[in-house]
Design a protein around this motif. Structure first.
Motif, PDB file in Angstrom:
ATOM      1  N   TYR A 103       7.317   5.654   2.832  1.00 35.31           N
ATOM      2  CA  TYR A 103       7.644   6.938   3.434  1.00 35.31           C
ATOM      3  C   TYR A 103       8.820   7.592   2.734  1.00 35.31           C
ATOM      4  CZ  TYR A 103       4.569   5.400   7.119  1.00 35.31           C
ATOM      5  OH  TYR A 103       3.474   4.957   7.803  1.00 35.31           O
ATOM      6  N   GLN A 125       0.825  10.991  -7.160  1.00 35.39           N
ATOM      7  CA  GLN A 125      -0.210  11.717  -6.419  1.00 35.39           C
ATOM      8  C   GLN A 125       0.364  12.915  -5.676  1.00 35.39           C
ATOM      9  OE1 GLN A 125      -2.109   8.775  -3.963  1.00 35.39           O
ATOM     10  NE2 GLN A 125      -3.436   8.080  -5.609  1.00 35.39           N
ATOM     11  N   SER A 126       1.542  12.752  -5.078  1.00 28.79           N
ATOM     12  CA  SER A 126       2.103  13.842  -4.275  1.00 28.79           C
ATOM     13  C   SER A 126       2.726  14.936  -5.127  1.00 28.79           C
ATOM     14  CB  SER A 126       3.135  13.299  -3.286  1.00 28.79           C
ATOM     15  OG  SER A 126       4.269  12.826  -3.965  1.00 28.79           O
ATOM     16  N   ALA A 173       2.932   0.751  -6.007  1.00 28.62           N
ATOM     17  CA  ALA A 173       2.508   1.598  -4.887  1.00 28.62           C
ATOM     18  C   ALA A 173       3.388   2.840  -4.792  1.00 28.62           C
ATOM     19  CB  ALA A 173       2.541   0.811  -3.580  1.00 28.62           C
ATOM     20  N   GLU A 222       0.841  -1.191   0.000  1.00 38.15           N
ATOM     21  CA  GLU A 222       0.000   0.000   0.000  1.00 38.15           C
ATOM     22  C   GLU A 222       0.879   1.245   0.000  1.00 38.15           C
ATOM     23  OE1 GLU A 222      -3.305  -0.109  -0.250  1.00 38.15           O
ATOM     24  OE2 GLU A 222      -3.281  -2.301  -0.197  1.00 38.15           O
ATOM     25  N   SER A 223       0.453   2.276  -0.738  1.00 37.60           N
ATOM     26  CA  SER A 223       1.260   3.491  -0.816  1.00 37.60           C
ATOM     27  C   SER A 223       1.402   4.174   0.543  1.00 37.60           C
ATOM     28  CB  SER A 223       0.692   4.460  -1.854  1.00 37.60           C
ATOM     29  OG  SER A 223      -0.596   4.880  -1.501  1.00 37.60           O
ATOM     30  N   ASN A 224       0.434   3.959   1.449  1.00 37.24           N
ATOM     31  CA  ASN A 224       0.560   4.588   2.775  1.00 37.24           C
ATOM     32  C   ASN A 224       1.550   3.856   3.674  1.00 37.24           C
ATOM     33  OD1 ASN A 224      -1.061   2.398   3.235  1.00 37.24           O
ATOM     34  ND2 ASN A 224      -2.653   3.501   4.346  1.00 37.24           N
ATOM     35  N   GLU A 257       2.461   5.241  -7.594  1.00 34.13           N
ATOM     36  CA  GLU A 257       1.173   5.851  -7.238  1.00 34.13           C
ATOM     37  C   GLU A 257       1.380   6.970  -6.218  1.00 34.13           C
ATOM     38  OE1 GLU A 257      -2.704   4.620  -4.608  1.00 34.13           O
ATOM     39  OE2 GLU A 257      -1.816   3.072  -5.872  1.00 34.13           O
ATOM     40  N   LYS A 258       2.173   6.709  -5.199  1.00 34.04           N
ATOM     41  CA  LYS A 258       2.429   7.711  -4.160  1.00 34.04           C
ATOM     42  C   LYS A 258       3.104   8.948  -4.743  1.00 34.04           C
ATOM     43  CE  LYS A 258       4.234   8.210   0.489  1.00 34.04           C
ATOM     44  NZ  LYS A 258       3.015   8.054   1.259  1.00 34.04           N
TER      45      LYS A 258
END
Length: 171
Positions: free
Chosen positions: A66, A157-158, A150, A61-63, A153-154
């Motif tokens: 870090y 998006q950021s 992931a 998961e991308s969350n 994707e992170k």
């Protein structure tokens, strides 16, 4: 698979090599750079299909990923990266080299965690609407494709990077 180094990879390599361009680099960090250069000379680059979906039953998961933005995470990043080398002396030189990194564009370091432990690491370079995932290290318990998807994707998006931009993977 391409033996030619894309410009974005040359940009990442130049950024990383400059990390020891300081007034008093340590002998160990210079030796680590030499070891790293030998390793990176063997890398190849492939275009990565950002729309690919991992078939992993336990997707990353991308969350759980870090941005490395303080020294303790840099040390974790360097420790994971050093696992590529078998000889302990090479590992120590790589750790010395990578812990000298100063956070700056166009590269960012990332760590992936599972159950509170770092299990994946990569450098992401963004330049001229291109993205490169390099220096990829994943623990054997992690699906590499799942982590890369992931991570992309992170990052997209950021940074609000257009999804139609080219993405490369260093292998």
């Amino acid at each position: 698979m391409s033996h030619q180094v894309p410009q974005i990879a040359a940009t990442k390599n130049q950024w990383l090599y400059q990390q020891v361009d300081v007034e008093f680099p340590t002998k160990e960090s210079l030796e680590g750079l030499k070891i790293y250069k030998s390793w990176v000379d063997e890398r190849k680059y492939v275009k990565f299909d950002k729309d690919s979906k991992p078939s992993d039953a336990n997707p990353f998961e991308s969350n759980d990923i870090y941005l490395v933005d303080f020294h303790r995470l840099t040390v974790m990043f360097a420790l994971l990266q050093s696992k590529r080398w078998e000889q302990e002396t090479d590992q120590q030189m790589i750790i010395e080299f990578l812990t000298q990194i100063i956070y700056s564009e166009p590269c960012q370091l990332f760590l992936g965690f599972r159950d509170g432990e770092p299990v994946a690491a990569a450098i992401v370079t963004l330049s001229n609407a291109e993205l490169l995932v390099s220096d990829l290290y994943v623990d054997p318990s992690v699906n590499q494709n799942s982590f890369v998807c992931a991570l992309i994707e992170k990052v997209t998006q950021s940074t609000e990077m257009p999804l139609n931009s080219d993405a490369y993977l260093e292998i």
